[in-house]
Enzyme design. Structure first.
Site, PDB file in Angstrom:
ATOM      1  N   ASN A  42      40.226  12.395  21.744  1.00 37.59           N
ATOM      2  CA  ASN A  42      39.767  11.485  22.337  1.00 37.59           C
ATOM      3  C   ASN A  42      39.175  10.497  22.375  1.00 37.59           C
ATOM      4  OD1 ASN A  42      38.922  11.242  25.440  1.00 37.59           O
ATOM      5  ND2 ASN A  42      40.729  12.397  25.989  1.00 37.59           N
ATOM      6  N   HIS A  53      43.908   8.414  24.053  1.00 40.99           N
ATOM      7  CA  HIS A  53      43.722  10.095  24.782  1.00 40.99           C
ATOM      8  C   HIS A  53      43.962  11.147  23.021  1.00 40.99           C
ATOM      9  CE1 HIS A  53      44.811  11.446  28.672  1.00 40.99           C
ATOM     10  NE2 HIS A  53      44.366   9.514  28.595  1.00 40.99           N
ATOM     11  N   GLU A  55      46.175  13.073  21.069  1.00 38.08           N
ATOM     12  CA  GLU A  55      47.329  13.218  20.965  1.00 38.08           C
ATOM     13  C   GLU A  55      47.438  11.216  20.483  1.00 38.08           C
ATOM     14  OE1 GLU A  55      47.608  16.238  24.101  1.00 38.08           O
ATOM     15  OE2 GLU A  55      46.719  14.431  23.137  1.00 38.08           O
ATOM     16  N   CYS A  80      48.342  16.300  28.239  1.00 38.50           N
ATOM     17  CA  CYS A  80      48.098  15.908  29.895  1.00 38.50           C
ATOM     18  C   CYS A  80      49.983  14.899  29.918  1.00 38.50           C
ATOM     19  CB  CYS A  80      47.568  13.990  30.572  1.00 38.50           C
ATOM     20  SG  CYS A  80      47.772  13.120  29.300  1.00 38.50           S
ATOM     21  N   CYS A  83      50.308  12.382  28.015  1.00 41.53           N
ATOM     22  CA  CYS A  83      50.768  12.634  26.207  1.00 41.53           C
ATOM     23  C   CYS A  83      51.806  13.599  25.917  1.00 41.53           C
ATOM     24  CB  CYS A  83      49.324  13.160  25.485  1.00 41.53           C
ATOM     25  SG  CYS A  83      48.196  12.353  26.035  1.00 41.53           S
ATOM     26  N   ASP A 143      38.716  12.016  33.076  1.00 44.23           N
ATOM     27  CA  ASP A 143      40.322  11.678  32.261  1.00 44.23           C
ATOM     28  C   ASP A 143      41.090  12.289  32.698  1.00 44.23           C
ATOM     29  OD1 ASP A 143      40.423  11.510  29.590  1.00 44.23           O
ATOM     30  OD2 ASP A 143      40.705  13.974  29.395  1.00 44.23           O
TER      31      ASP A 143
END
Length: 149
Positions: A42, A53, A55, A80, A83, A143
């Protein structure tokens, strides 16, 4: 390579992110044989970019693949919704989650849509992110899209 060994790569990225003053979430994308395709962390704070992020950084760093079905996305925290969408869009077959206690994201949705999700329930992942959240709750809320409204 075991899932725990793969998680170490993501944890190394999370630690780097913490050292840079960012949100300590790391990720890595592996092929079905356990070969590392790309890793990332991130970097929302470091790059002033809300789309970076863990990912997405790992995915970008892996470069273009012709097929993602047999790949394994390893992340220190449950992905999240953003992602999770990336994982579904490209049909990444397996997601290994360091922990989902702090944030469960879209893991049930991923499971419901045929993605194999493995939660390692890592205390180290929980501790690393927990310390950050305690020190920077406003950044954490930003975030995950919780602006206090």
């Amino acid at each position: 390579m075991t899932y725990e060994e793969m998680l170490e790569t993501a944890l190394s990225e999370a630690r780097l992110g913490a050292a840079e003053g960012g949100v300590p979430i790391g990720a890595a994308l592996f092929d079905s044989d356990g070969n590392l395709l790309g890793k990332g962390r991130n970097r929302r704070i470091q790059h002033d970019d809300p789309s970076v992020h863990g990912e997405t950084d790992a995915f970008r760093n892996a470069g273009r693949q012709t097929d993602y079905r047999s790949t394994v996305m390893v992340t220190t925290l449950a992905p999240c919704w953003y992602c999770s969408g990336l994982i579904r869009q490209f049909r990444i077959g397996t997601v290994v989650v360091g922990e989902s206690e702090t944030f469960s994201g879209g893991i049930e949705w991923l499971r419901d849509n045929g993605v194999k999700v493995i939660d390692l329930d890592s205390e180290e992942c929980k501790d690393l992110l927990g310390a950050f959240i305690e020190a920077h709750p406003e950044v954490w809320n930003e975030d995950i899209g919780e602006t206090g409204e």
